[in-house]
Structures are given as C-alpha cells and as structure tokens.
Enzyme design. Structure first.
Site, PDB file in Angstrom:
ATOM      1  N   ASP A 160       5.937   2.199   1.832  1.00 49.46           N
ATOM      2  CA  ASP A 160       5.055   1.247   2.311  1.00 49.46           C
ATOM      3  C   ASP A 160       4.545   1.361   3.677  1.00 49.46           C
ATOM      4  OD1 ASP A 160       3.615  -1.347   3.036  1.00 49.46           O
ATOM      5  OD2 ASP A 160       5.325  -2.696   2.079  1.00 49.46           O
ATOM      6  N   HIS A 161       3.088   1.676   3.789  1.00 53.17           N
ATOM      7  CA  HIS A 161       2.340   1.827   4.328  1.00 53.17           C
ATOM      8  C   HIS A 161       1.672   0.639   6.057  1.00 53.17           C
ATOM      9  CE1 HIS A 161       0.001   4.449   7.103  1.00 53.17           C
ATOM     10  NE2 HIS A 161      -0.646   5.198   6.439  1.00 53.17           N
ATOM     11  N   ARG A 162       2.819  -0.348   4.967  1.00 55.31           N
ATOM     12  CA  ARG A 162       2.712  -2.265   6.372  1.00 55.31           C
ATOM     13  C   ARG A 162       3.794  -1.637   7.881  1.00 55.31           C
ATOM     14  NH1 ARG A 162       2.880  -6.769   2.008  1.00 55.31           N
ATOM     15  NH2 ARG A 162       4.347  -5.124   1.184  1.00 55.31           N
ATOM     16  N   PRO A 184       0.898  -0.937   0.162  1.00 53.79           N
ATOM     17  CA  PRO A 184      -0.055   0.040  -0.407  1.00 53.79           C
ATOM     18  C   PRO A 184       0.544   1.052  -0.012  1.00 53.79           C
ATOM     19  CG  PRO A 184       0.103  -1.210   1.826  1.00 53.79           C
ATOM     20  CD  PRO A 184       0.656  -2.087   0.990  1.00 53.79           C
TER      21      PRO A 184
END
Length: 373
Positions: A343-345, A167
C-alpha cells in the site's frame, strides 16, 4: 406452553448475513439446550449454531441454501407437545428467490435448483443420477450459473475494496534458493523437525518475520477514519490457502515469538484446518501481513492483492532449475521469484525494496541467518 423464536445471531466479525448450509433438526424433533440446530456459512467459515432453548421444533423459518440476514427468524421452539410436521414456509423474500420446488419428495433450495437445471448433461453430481439421454433441453444448457455468496462473495468484496482503495505497487526479485533447499534437506533429518513439513514456504515465512524485525514499518495499516498509519509491534502472519470453499487467509497469531519448529507446527495447523473447512472467524481475524505460495500452483510470479487492513503481502513463486551466473560462470541453480505488493499510502518504495531484499538475502544465504532461525 412457551413458544420461543430463535433469530440468526452475529457469530462475530460484524456478520450481516449467512447462508443456511444444512439443518440438523426437523419439525417435531425434541432438542436440549446447546444441541446443534444448523450449520451456517458466513463470509469466512462454516459455523455450527446451538440452540439456546430446550423443547420441540415447531417451525423452521428458512430452507437450506437461503441467505438469511442477522436478526431474522431461524427456528421456533415450543416446550409443549410436539408440533405436527409441516413443510417449510416460503421464505424466498429473504434473498429475493422464487419459492421452493420439489424434486421427487425432497425440497430443493432455489440455488440448488438453478445448479441442477443449468449444469451440462452428463456431469456427475454426488447424490444425483446422471441425466438420461433424452434429458430435457434445460439439462443440456451450455452454461452453469452459480450464485455468488459465502466465501466467494466475501473474496470478491474484499478484493474489490482492496484494489480500489489502497494504491497497489508490486516489486519482483528473482533469487537463488539452492542453499536454502540444501538447508531444508538437513533440517528434515534434525530430530527437532521429526514429523514436520519443512518446506520453502516455512523458510520464507521465517525470513519474512526476520525482515519485519529489521523493517517494522512494513507491518502496518492505513487507518482512514483516524487519519493515521498504525504500525503493529506484533505479527499475526496470514497464510493464503486455496481451500474447497475458496481462498481463505487464516492467521498465525504472535508469529514473531516462534522458533522455526514452532512456526512449522503452526503452519501445518492453519493449512490443514483451512483445507478441511473447520476454520472459525477468529482463525482469520487480525492479520497484519500475509504470505502466499503461488508457486505451489506452478506459477512463477504474480501481483497479489492486499488483504484489507494490511499494507504488504509477499508472494513466493515456483522453484525452477535454470541457468544462473555464479562467480562469472553460468551454472544450473534453483531459482524462484519473490514479489511484494504494498500500500503506497503506508509504505514507500525504499522501505518495500529494503524489506524484499532482506527476505531475499536470508533465502539466498541461509547460513548467515541461522542465528535468527
């Protein structure tokens, strides 16, 4: 008489297939062990393939331009008398292509044939004569179709995987780099940097490395198989380079240990190697975080896509002289835009913002960061 067939090996990085770029031998040639047989193009680089056998070339199993799976037969070599020259067998089934056709007396791979038949009339191609005024209708086609393979195919696969797996979030920050440009002018007269290219990209790369020291969690990746976030305590700095073969991202290994002059030399090496097409798979392996200088193409900013296996990429935009408010006065200053995709994870917005601000502070007021350089 012993006959040996040499199959396409995995030259590294989990190779599954490669394109035959050019044969260095022909049927009937005598060769020694380690003589170069052919050049192949993998998803990352062009690689010379040496012969593990000595003898005489009996059969070439695939023509130039063919996409060959790892383990498929490349060449048959005999240690007896030279074999009688023969044409290449039809190996189109390897990539579902029709058989070769002949132009004059030279065999032409299907990919090359499609290019010749679809390019616009009047377009010069090295080694080919311009089409005559009465060229057939296929030579006057309005479209050009180029097979997607090699680096272009790898780029498409990697970017699609990255875009639809991680994401992505992108943040931007416009900064005043006037002081950094003044520092660059000073460094160019410093004997330590004699003969080196001192550029904003170099200073931005160093600023990134300093910021990683402050915020090491940015230098990480998402391990889906293990269900873990892996933080790297080393920096293999990826440098996005537009090369004749497409976009490539060679890495500067252990960049966190480099002073500015050493980093400048490493940066020049990876960029020149990328542009002359001599990168090896190892040169592009193991990256942990990447910087891309889209400003070199005259672009103000963008939303870069992550390199698979990394959690952040920093983009550097074009430098513009624009109005800027400084001490309550509107003055002309040299501005650029930084952008970070992450990467928002793995990375929260606060961490990404702090990291981007740290890079900006160094490039805005480099005098305060000289101890890091």
């Amino acid at each position: 008489m012993t006959t040996s067939t040499f199959n396409l090996p995995d030259v590294g990085e989990g190779l599954t297939e490669a394109e035959i770029v050019s044969w260095r031998v022909k049927v009937g040639d005598s060769i020694k062990i380690n003589d170069t047989l052919l050049d192949i193009e993998t998803a990352k680089s062009i690689v010379e393939i040496p012969s593990p056998y000595a003898g005489v070339i009996e059969t070439l199993h695939a023509p130039e331009g063919t996409l060959v799976p790892v383990g498929s037969a490349l060449v048959t070599i005999t240690d007896g008398a030279p074999a009688a020259p023969s044409s290449l067998p039809e190996t189109a089934a390897l990539n579902e292509e029709p058989p070769l056709v002949l132009v004059g007396t030279a065999p032409v791979a299907p990919a090359a044939r499609r290019y010749r038949l679809s390019r616009r009339a009047g377009t010069d191609v090295p080694g080919e004569a311009a089409p005559a005024a009465s060229a057939p209708e296929m030579l006057t086609a309005r479209e050009t179709r180029v097979p997607v393979k090699g680096v272009r195919r790898a780029i498409a696969t990697a970017m699609t995987t990255s875009a639809f797996t991680a994401p992505h979030v992108t943040e931007w920050l416009t900064i005043d780099v006037t002081a950094t440009l003044e520092l660059i002018a000073e460094l160019k007269s410093d004997p330590r940097f004699s003969g080196l290219h001192v550029t904003l990209l170099l200073l931005a790369a160093k600023a990134l490395l300093v910021a990683v020291k402050r915020y090491p969690e940015i230098n990480a990746h998402w391990d889906a198989a293990a269900g873990e976030i892996v933080t790297k305590h080393y920096v293999n700095l990826g440098i996005a380079v537009a090369s004749p073969r497409g976009l490539v991202v060679p890495t500067i290994k252990e960049a966190q240990h480099m002073d500015l002059a050493t980093l400048a030399r490493a940066l020049e090496t990876v960029i020149s190697t990328a542009r002359d097409g001599t990168l090896s798979p190892a040169d592009m392996a193991g990256g942990t975080i990447t910087i891309t200088n889209i400003g070199a193409l005259g672009v103000d900013g963008g939303t870069p896509i992550l390199v698979p296996g990394e959690a952040a990429i920093l983009a550097l935009g074009a430098i513009r002289e624009l109005p800027w408010v400084l001490e309550h006065q509107i003055v002309p200053r040299m501005l650029t835009q930084l952008a970070i995709s992450f990467d928002h994870r793995v990375i929260d917005g606060e961490l990404a913002s702090n990291f981007l601000t740290a890079v900006a502070e160094i490039l805005t007021s480099p005098a305060r960061a000289l101890s890091y350089l």
